[in-house]
Motif scaffolding. Structure first.
Motif, short mmCIF file in Angstrom:
data_model
loop_
_atom_site.label_atom_id
_atom_site.label_comp_id
_atom_site.label_asym_id
_atom_site.label_seq_id
_atom_site.Cartn_x
_atom_site.Cartn_y
_atom_site.Cartn_z
N ARG A 1 0.82 -1.22 0.00
CA ARG A 1 0.00 0.00 0.00
C ARG A 1 0.86 1.26 0.00
O ARG A 1 0.41 2.32 -0.40
CB ARG A 1 -0.93 0.01 1.21
N GLY B 1 -13.47 4.83 -8.41
CA GLY B 1 -12.08 4.44 -8.38
C GLY B 1 -11.62 4.05 -6.99
O GLY B 1 -12.41 3.57 -6.17
N GLN B 2 -10.34 4.29 -6.72
CA GLN B 2 -9.75 3.89 -5.45
C GLN B 2 -10.46 4.58 -4.29
O GLN B 2 -10.79 5.76 -4.36
CB GLN B 2 -8.26 4.25 -5.43
N HIS B 3 -10.73 3.82 -3.23
CA HIS B 3 -11.42 4.31 -2.03
C HIS B 3 -12.82 4.82 -2.37
O HIS B 3 -13.35 5.72 -1.71
CB HIS B 3 -10.61 5.40 -1.32
N SER C 1 -4.92 3.36 -13.17
CA SER C 1 -3.58 2.82 -13.34
C SER C 1 -3.55 2.04 -14.65
O SER C 1 -4.59 1.73 -15.23
CB SER C 1 -3.23 1.91 -12.16
N GLY D 1 -4.98 -2.90 -13.10
CA GLY D 1 -5.82 -2.89 -11.90
C GLY D 1 -7.16 -3.52 -12.19
O GLY D 1 -7.43 -3.97 -13.31
N LEU E 1 -12.09 -1.93 -4.51
CA LEU E 1 -11.80 -0.51 -4.64
C LEU E 1 -10.65 -0.06 -3.75
O LEU E 1 -10.45 1.14 -3.56
CB LEU E 1 -13.05 0.31 -4.31
N ALA E 2 -9.88 -1.00 -3.20
CA ALA E 2 -8.75 -0.64 -2.35
C ALA E 2 -7.57 -0.14 -3.17
O ALA E 2 -6.65 0.49 -2.62
CB ALA E 2 -8.32 -1.83 -1.50
N VAL E 3 -7.55 -0.41 -4.47
CA VAL E 3 -6.48 0.06 -5.36
C VAL E 3 -7.12 0.80 -6.54
O VAL E 3 -8.34 0.73 -6.75
CB VAL E 3 -5.61 -1.11 -5.88
N LYS E 4 -6.30 1.49 -7.30
CA LYS E 4 -6.82 2.19 -8.47
C LYS E 4 -7.30 1.19 -9.53
O LYS E 4 -6.67 0.15 -9.73
CB LYS E 4 -5.74 3.08 -9.09
N VAL F 1 -5.74 -7.25 -5.80
CA VAL F 1 -5.71 -6.22 -4.76
C VAL F 1 -4.73 -6.60 -3.64
O VAL F 1 -4.00 -5.75 -3.12
CB VAL F 1 -7.12 -6.02 -4.18
#
Length: 500
Positions: free
Chosen positions: A299, A349-351, A420, A423, A443-446, A474
């Motif tokens: 991370r 996207g992420q988060h 990215s 992903g 959704l923890a990564v892009k 992920v």
């Protein structure tokens, strides 16, 4: 169990009292000689120095000639550094060991390593403020890729020694665990194990199609090891895979391991942890206990920073190199159907942050208004909507989807930092609204322009298969994994399977 390790045959005194198990089929109680047991060959082979030397010369010498001809300063130093980094990349990715089963060879692995080399050298060039022109450096590295691909092909020839063969596995455990292990091992080919038989515990029937040469009683018995050894001998298995369960207690597993090892059969124990890359597992011992330390997913640190640099650099170079193609596709979309060239859509996207994703328009201009009418025709389970023959897709749009050219404008999203290069697939807001806790972890990564979903079948996969692939990425991604997926993307795009 005798002192010499020979399994004791079942006698009247040690036989389980249940008459039901008196009739259970048992394998022959013949001990297997260690020397006769087939197994994979290991070790790098006597040609390792030659292979490393060919990699160094194959990239360094042509690179030096190209840079020198182009009049670049520091040609020798630059080529030497690139050759050393190339060899280090190859060694770090295990290319100097004999190829494991299920692992791609030749051009596919070489191209993935080469892309990783480009990324590493780009970072080093930025840090060192090198004087060599980047475009000239990329051209100078191309002969090295061709040379390594050729050497990788030659290494598959018999004179380089025997390649590793698939492990022949005998699965031991309770019926439910055996069924799951056999099903999962048989569903994928990216590993080196093939199930040849199963030895269940108890009388429950198996749902898998593995042969059953013998069974173990529910309670521990003195002939557990002889039954497993006999089944392994009958089916030429070289590995016993034990699935733990209530009827395979710690003490029973311990005694079984003694008997199998004394009989010359290797043993593996199936962990209940799943979808964790082997590189994240660190075995340790404490107070006689066997511990498995699980390294947290990446991370923060050097690799995420390198990933971001590769994303921005790759997107910028991709947009420059593909500019003529982008203009051609834009003209084709504009001239063949009414509506805008680009399709802008809100994705998460992420988060769980929303962003506007760009694509070439492949449907009629008012396609979203017709989606409710087509909801009953959805061919994908879960929240995602897909139709193999969607009537909203234009003629040119079908071609763009088949070739994945409609995704190219997402390079702008990568350049902006919303996405990215590699992903999970970016989901729609209404899809996210129906996610459970497990699915939200995607959704923890892009999200990526490509990923495991794209190279593993795309829309031909079920929703649960898609989620499983994304969750594996992920938790287990790395820069090396990204480079390998980008190399595999080319084959997936050429194939076109699952693109509609």
């Amino acid at each position: 169990m005798g002192l010499a390790g020979a399994p004791r045959p079942r006698t009247t005194s040690n036989r389980p009292r249940s008459q039901k198990f008196d009739r259970l089929p048992q394998g022959p109680t013949v001990q297997r000689e260690r020397s006769a047991r087939p197994g994979p060959k290991s070790g790098p082979g006597r040609y390792l120095p030659l292979v490393i030397g060919l990699d160094l010369l194959g990239l360094g010498l042509p690179g030096w000639l190209v840079l020198r001809t182009d009049g670049e300063p520091g040609a020798l130093a630059g080529a030497s550094a690139a050759a050393l980094v190339w060899s280090a990349v190859r060694a770090a990715r295990g290319r100097y060991s004999l190829r494991a089963p299920g692992r791609p060879a030749g051009a596919l692995t070489a191209s993935g390593d080469w892309l990783l080399l480009i990324g590493v050298l780009a970072v080093l060039w930025t840090v060192a403020d090198g004087s060599i022109d980047p475009s000239a450096a990329v051209v100078a590295l191309i002969p090295g890729l061709l040379a390594t691909t050729a050497v990788s092909g030659v290494r598959q020839l018999p004179r380089w020694g025997k390649r590793r063969t698939a492990r022949r596995v005998l699965v031991v455990g309770e019926a439910a665990g055996v069924n799951r292990a056999v099903r999962l091992l048989g569903s994928r080919s990216d590993h080196g194990y093939v199930v040849v038989a199963a030895v269940p515990v108890g009388t429950a029937a198996l749902n898998c199609d593995a042969p059953v040469p013998g069974r173990l009683a529910p309670a521990p018995a003195d002939d557990d090891a002889s039954t497993v050894l006999g089944a392994a001998f009958a089916h030429e298995a070289d590995l016993a895979l034990v699935v733990p369960g209530p009827e395979i207690t710690e003490e029973r597993l311990r005694r079984l391991s003694w008997g199998l090892h004394d009989g010359g059969l290797e043993l593996s124990v199936l962990s209940h942890l799943s979808e964790i890359a082997a590189g994240r597992v660190r075995p340790a011992s404490a107070a006689g206990l066997t511990l498995l330390h699980i390294v947290p997913p990446l991370r923060r640190g050097a690799q995420p920073t390198l990933k971001a640099a590769v994303d921005r650099t790759g997107a910028a170079l991709g947009l420059l190199a593909l500019a003529p193609l982008l203009l051609l596709v834009a003209a084709a979309v504009r001239l063949t159907s009414r509506g805008p060239v680009f399709h802008r859509q809100i994705r998460h996207g992420q988060h769980n942050r929303p962003f506007t994703m760009w694509k070439f328009r492949t449907m009629i201009a008012d396609a979203e208004q017709h989606r409710t009418r087509l909801a009953t025709s959805n061919e994908i389970d879960g929240p995602m909507f897909k139709m193999r023959r969607d009537p909203r897709v234009t003629r040119v749009g079908r071609l763009l989807r088949r070739s994945s050219l409609d995704e190219l404008p997402q390079l702008f999203n990568v350049l902006r930092g919303d996405m990215s290069l590699v992903g999970p697939r970016p989901p729609l807001p209404d899809e996210v609204s129906r996610y459970d806790e497990r699915e939200l972890r995607r959704l923890a990564v892009k999200p990526g322009l490509t990923g495991l979903w794209q190279v593993s079948g795309r829309s031909d996969l079920s929703w649960q298969e898609t989620v499983s692939l994304d969750l594996w990425y992920v938790d287990n991604w790395s820069v090396a994994t990204d480079m390998g997926l980008m190399a595999r993307t080319l084959r997936a795009v050429t194939d076109g399977r699952g693109a509609y």
